[in-house]
Design a protein around this motif. Sequence first.
Motif, PDB file in Angstrom:
ATOM      1  N   GLY A   1     -53.035  79.168 -54.052  1.00 48.39           N
ATOM      2  CA  GLY A   1     -53.452  78.661 -55.358  1.00 48.39           C
ATOM      3  C   GLY A   1     -54.725  79.331 -55.845  1.00 48.39           C
ATOM      4  O   GLY A   1     -54.860  79.651 -57.035  1.00 48.39           O
ATOM      5  N   PHE A   2     -55.670  79.555 -54.934  1.00 46.55           N
ATOM      6  CA  PHE A   2     -56.882  80.282 -55.299  1.00 46.55           C
ATOM      7  C   PHE A   2     -56.536  81.677 -55.822  1.00 46.55           C
ATOM      8  O   PHE A   2     -57.085  82.135 -56.833  1.00 46.55           O
ATOM      9  N   ARG A   3     -55.647  82.369 -55.131  1.00 44.03           N
ATOM     10  CA  ARG A   3     -55.277  83.723 -55.569  1.00 44.03           C
ATOM     11  C   ARG A   3     -54.669  83.691 -56.971  1.00 44.03           C
ATOM     12  O   ARG A   3     -55.038  84.477 -57.851  1.00 44.03           O
ATOM     13  N   ARG A   4     -53.742  82.785 -57.185  1.00 43.65           N
ATOM     14  CA  ARG A   4     -53.024  82.740 -58.464  1.00 43.65           C
ATOM     15  C   ARG A   4     -53.937  82.331 -59.624  1.00 43.65           C
ATOM     16  O   ARG A   4     -53.894  82.929 -60.702  1.00 43.65           O
ATOM     17  N   CYS A   5     -54.760  81.306 -59.405  1.00 45.45           N
ATOM     18  CA  CYS A   5     -55.596  80.850 -60.526  1.00 45.45           C
ATOM     19  C   CYS A   5     -56.667  81.879 -60.862  1.00 45.45           C
ATOM     20  O   CYS A   5     -57.081  81.994 -62.022  1.00 45.45           O
ATOM     21  N   HIS A   6     -57.111  82.665 -59.883  1.00 46.38           N
ATOM     22  CA  HIS A   6     -58.104  83.697 -60.186  1.00 46.38           C
ATOM     23  C   HIS A   6     -57.492  84.862 -60.951  1.00 46.38           C
ATOM     24  O   HIS A   6     -58.177  85.488 -61.777  1.00 46.38           O
ATOM     25  N   ILE A   7     -56.235  85.163 -60.708  1.00 51.31           N
ATOM     26  CA  ILE A   7     -55.573  86.192 -61.513  1.00 51.31           C
ATOM     27  C   ILE A   7     -55.451  85.717 -62.952  1.00 51.31           C
ATOM     28  O   ILE A   7     -55.763  86.446 -63.903  1.00 51.31           O
ATOM     29  N   ARG A   8     -54.993  84.472 -63.139  1.00 52.03           N
ATOM     30  CA  ARG A   8     -54.895  83.935 -64.497  1.00 52.03           C
ATOM     31  C   ARG A   8     -56.269  83.878 -65.156  1.00 52.03           C
ATOM     32  O   ARG A   8     -56.419  84.184 -66.343  1.00 52.03           O
ATOM     33  N   ASP A   9     -57.279  83.465 -64.390  1.00 46.67           N
ATOM     34  CA  ASP A   9     -58.630  83.405 -64.923  1.00 46.67           C
ATOM     35  C   ASP A   9     -59.093  84.798 -65.352  1.00 46.67           C
ATOM     36  O   ASP A   9     -59.804  84.954 -66.353  1.00 46.67           O
ATOM     37  N   GLY A  10     -58.662  85.822 -64.599  1.00 47.11           N
ATOM     38  CA  GLY A  10     -58.992  87.195 -64.973  1.00 47.11           C
ATOM     39  C   GLY A  10     -58.413  87.582 -66.322  1.00 47.11           C
ATOM     40  O   GLY A  10     -58.995  88.400 -67.055  1.00 47.11           O
ATOM     41  N   VAL A  11     -57.270  87.001 -66.663  1.00 51.81           N
ATOM     42  CA  VAL A  11     -56.679  87.238 -67.984  1.00 51.81           C
ATOM     43  C   VAL A  11     -57.603  86.699 -69.071  1.00 51.81           C
ATOM     44  O   VAL A  11     -57.885  87.375 -70.075  1.00 51.81           O
ATOM     45  N   ALA A  12     -58.087  85.483 -68.901  1.00 54.90           N
ATOM     46  CA  ALA A  12     -58.993  84.886 -69.882  1.00 54.90           C
ATOM     47  C   ALA A  12     -60.284  85.683 -69.992  1.00 54.90           C
ATOM     48  O   ALA A  12     -60.808  85.894 -71.099  1.00 54.90           O
ATOM     49  N   LEU A  13     -60.814  86.137 -68.865  1.00 56.78           N
ATOM     50  CA  LEU A  13     -62.058  86.915 -68.887  1.00 56.78           C
ATOM     51  C   LEU A  13     -61.862  88.242 -69.608  1.00 56.78           C
ATOM     52  O   LEU A  13     -62.722  88.666 -70.403  1.00 56.78           O
ATOM     53  N   ALA A  14     -60.752  88.918 -69.336  1.00 57.71           N
ATOM     54  CA  ALA A  14     -60.481  90.182 -70.027  1.00 57.71           C
ATOM     55  C   ALA A  14     -60.356  89.962 -71.532  1.00 57.71           C
ATOM     56  O   ALA A  14     -60.886  90.741 -72.347  1.00 57.71           O
ATOM     57  N   ARG A  15     -59.679  88.912 -71.930  1.00 53.44           N
ATOM     58  CA  ARG A  15     -59.523  88.629 -73.360  1.00 53.44           C
ATOM     59  C   ARG A  15     -60.873  88.321 -74.002  1.00 53.44           C
ATOM     60  O   ARG A  15     -61.162  88.781 -75.113  1.00 53.44           O
TER      61      ARG A  15
ATOM     62  N   GLY B   1     -48.004  92.548 -74.013  1.00 54.79           N
ATOM     63  CA  GLY B   1     -47.302  91.736 -75.000  1.00 54.79           C
ATOM     64  C   GLY B   1     -48.060  90.503 -75.434  1.00 54.79           C
ATOM     65  O   GLY B   1     -47.633  89.791 -76.344  1.00 54.79           O
ATOM     66  N   LEU B   2     -49.186  90.217 -74.779  1.00 55.37           N
ATOM     67  CA  LEU B   2     -49.999  89.050 -75.130  1.00 55.37           C
ATOM     68  C   LEU B   2     -51.234  89.444 -75.918  1.00 55.37           C
ATOM     69  O   LEU B   2     -51.541  88.842 -76.955  1.00 55.37           O
ATOM     70  N   ASP B   3     -51.948  90.467 -75.442  1.00 58.28           N
ATOM     71  CA  ASP B   3     -53.218  90.833 -76.055  1.00 58.28           C
ATOM     72  C   ASP B   3     -53.472  92.313 -75.788  1.00 58.28           C
ATOM     73  O   ASP B   3     -54.023  92.691 -74.755  1.00 58.28           O
ATOM     74  N   GLU B   4     -53.060  93.169 -76.710  1.00 55.69           N
ATOM     75  CA  GLU B   4     -53.210  94.609 -76.537  1.00 55.69           C
ATOM     76  C   GLU B   4     -54.672  95.033 -76.529  1.00 55.69           C
ATOM     77  O   GLU B   4     -55.043  95.992 -75.836  1.00 55.69           O
ATOM     78  N   LEU B   5     -55.508  94.341 -77.285  1.00 56.23           N
ATOM     79  CA  LEU B   5     -56.935  94.651 -77.286  1.00 56.23           C
ATOM     80  C   LEU B   5     -57.517  94.456 -75.890  1.00 56.23           C
ATOM     81  O   LEU B   5     -58.247  95.317 -75.371  1.00 56.23           O
ATOM     82  N   ALA B   6     -57.193  93.331 -75.261  1.00 50.64           N
ATOM     83  CA  ALA B   6     -57.697  93.047 -73.921  1.00 50.64           C
ATOM     84  C   ALA B   6     -57.113  94.016 -72.900  1.00 50.64           C
ATOM     85  O   ALA B   6     -57.808  94.429 -71.951  1.00 50.64           O
ATOM     86  N   LEU B   7     -55.847  94.404 -73.072  1.00 53.61           N
ATOM     87  CA  LEU B   7     -55.216  95.336 -72.150  1.00 53.61           C
ATOM     88  C   LEU B   7     -55.904  96.695 -72.199  1.00 53.61           C
ATOM     89  O   LEU B   7     -56.181  97.309 -71.161  1.00 53.61           O
ATOM     90  N   GLU B   8     -56.198  97.162 -73.418  1.00 61.18           N
ATOM     91  CA  GLU B   8     -56.907  98.447 -73.556  1.00 61.18           C
ATOM     92  C   GLU B   8     -58.297  98.353 -72.956  1.00 61.18           C
ATOM     93  O   GLU B   8     -58.756  99.286 -72.281  1.00 61.18           O
ATOM     94  N   TRP B   9     -58.989  97.226 -73.178  1.00 57.46           N
ATOM     95  CA  TRP B   9     -60.327  97.026 -72.605  1.00 57.46           C
ATOM     96  C   TRP B   9     -60.265  97.047 -71.091  1.00 57.46           C
ATOM     97  O   TRP B   9     -61.095  97.678 -70.421  1.00 57.46           O
ATOM     98  N   LEU B  10     -59.274  96.359 -70.517  1.00 57.84           N
ATOM     99  CA  LEU B  10     -59.157  96.275 -69.065  1.00 57.84           C
ATOM    100  C   LEU B  10     -58.916  97.659 -68.463  1.00 57.84           C
ATOM    101  O   LEU B  10     -59.539  98.022 -67.455  1.00 57.84           O
ATOM    102  N   ARG B  11     -58.024  98.446 -69.075  1.00 58.16           N
ATOM    103  CA  ARG B  11     -57.753  99.783 -68.552  1.00 58.16           C
ATOM    104  C   ARG B  11     -59.010 100.649 -68.599  1.00 58.16           C
ATOM    105  O   ARG B  11     -59.286 101.400 -67.658  1.00 58.16           O
TER     106      ARG B  11
END
Length: 616
Positions: free
Chosen positions: A344-358, A600-610
């Motif tokens: 659960g820690f692994r999964r919620c931190h990945i999802r949390d990383g999505v919010a941080l990138a956005r 497909g969710l947030d191209e701006l965040a995807l470009e920033w992350l890359r």
Amino acid sequence: MWYRWGSAFSCRAHVYLYRRHHLTSSLRDSISTKFRSTSSTTDMGAIGRQTINTTQRLKSLRELMRKPEFDVKVFVVPSEDERCAVVTLKDAFLFTDGRYFLQAEQQLDENWTLMKQGLPDVPTWQEFLSKHLEEGIRIGIDPTLIVASEAASLRKSLHARDSELVTLKQNPVDVVWGTERPQRPKNRVFVLPTEYAGEEFSTKLKRIRGEMAKKNAAATAVTLLDEVAWLFNLRGSDIDFNPVFFAYAIVTRDSAVLFVDESQLDDSVKTHLGQEVCVRPYEDFLSYLRSLATDALVKKDEPVLLGDKTNLAVVEALGEENVIIMPSPVAALKAIKNPIEIEGFRRCHIRDGVALARYFAWLELQLNSGEKVDEYQGAKQLAKFRSDLDNFMAIIHYSPDPNDCAMITKDQIYLCDSGGQYLDGTTDVTRTWYPADDEKRAFTRVLQGHIAMDTAIFPTGTTGTDSFARRPLWEDGLDYRHGTGHGVGHFLNVHEGPQGIGTRIAYNSTAFKPGMTVSNEPGYYADGKWGIRIENVVVVCEVNTPYNFGGVKYLGFEHVTMCPIQTTLVDLSLLSTKERAWLNNYHREVLQKVAPYLEGLDELALEWLRRRCAPV
């Protein structure tokens, strides 16, 4: 800088959580956003930095201190997070550590003297009471606000000066507070399903009884809120940022009693507890303990097992001769996460990383476009992105005051310490962004300390790893005034014990074990200018080594936080080949795990992350 002034509660004394620091109310916890069991983020609370005039409050308190029913020359209001107020008939002192120096200077009025613990020649509040006050005096304290073992040590040191620590039946701060004191929260309690908890509460009770049997204990009293919540697989929202509720518990050899306001329990909770747990009113706890002692249901050779964070009032209710005080068996079991909790820690931190990138992508766009964004707006936007995630329950830190917070700009260091509560785990992450000149060397040293801790390998039984993180800073004559890491709860308090990384005695008396979760957060702070911190959550795990000297297994850390580190703030000439490889490998992992959720969710965040995960 978005600092974390307020921290999670250990909850050792329930009444303390909504009482403490009334006299210095502008300092009380620096938090106000209510824990939300929904995903709403529209009503974010905030705490200001304004000075509060405490003249009348102190005057009223001193009048009570002189009355026969109190008759004390000093009154002490201790806390779990290194803050303590000491009020004499003439003066008032606030003791705090380096985390709160700046805030205290901004908020204390002229009635108070700030005692900066940790600086040369500044005593701790305990030393102050036993060495710096007049001899032969009565020092009052609320027994619910001090750990029993700490009270015993303090009484011993005061005895040498013919002074006395007096436990008061009524807290005079409560009397002064009067009708202005908020009512104790009584919010809905809910069940944490086994699919997230990983273990039935009945199994946990059996394990606790196994620990009791080792000491021939007739019962154990569970007094910390997070321990009660963990033990029964329940969560609540009575305490800001922490999914806990006001309750106590007593576990005997053949029964379990939960002391909680029954109005907080709906049918689903009652069904969950079934016939195995008896529910009694919250207010009955101390009287129930007294009855155990009075009716000889507990005695010296069949005592009550108490955790070492239990307050003095509990010990007084049972009688010192009827208790064993030791590290809490509930805390020890809770600290070691089971496989489902770790996943659960692994999964919620990945999802949390999505919010941080956005969020960081959004923030960068706003600043590059010339838009003005203050810390309150930033915090609100980050909370919004987190609220879009599966299993999101709440934020874990305070929100800046919309009327009194700094602007976020690209020419000033921005330290963002934040996190979220999810059904499958708790996140706590800090990143530092933007300027890259004066701060570059310090940032690199902090990064090297972070990497050293992340890659550390040590034998089972090791307790002191703090110097791993500090060594790169020490090489430049730098340091920081907080611990390197704290335990992290599973959808519980973001700060939990007994494990941690730092100089505290508790941290260095608790050996790391596989399954423990801690933060890795070295930093550096230029007083009055800027601050740097890099924080990930890590899981203690076994590692393979070529040899196992003495048959001892070796341990290391698995990082679960998934958020880029600003590479333009790194002086690459200071990094070793291995450190540079770590940085590139970490960013490769972040990109691999977080990017699929952004497509497909947030191209701006995807470009920033890359861009932010590009190798150096």
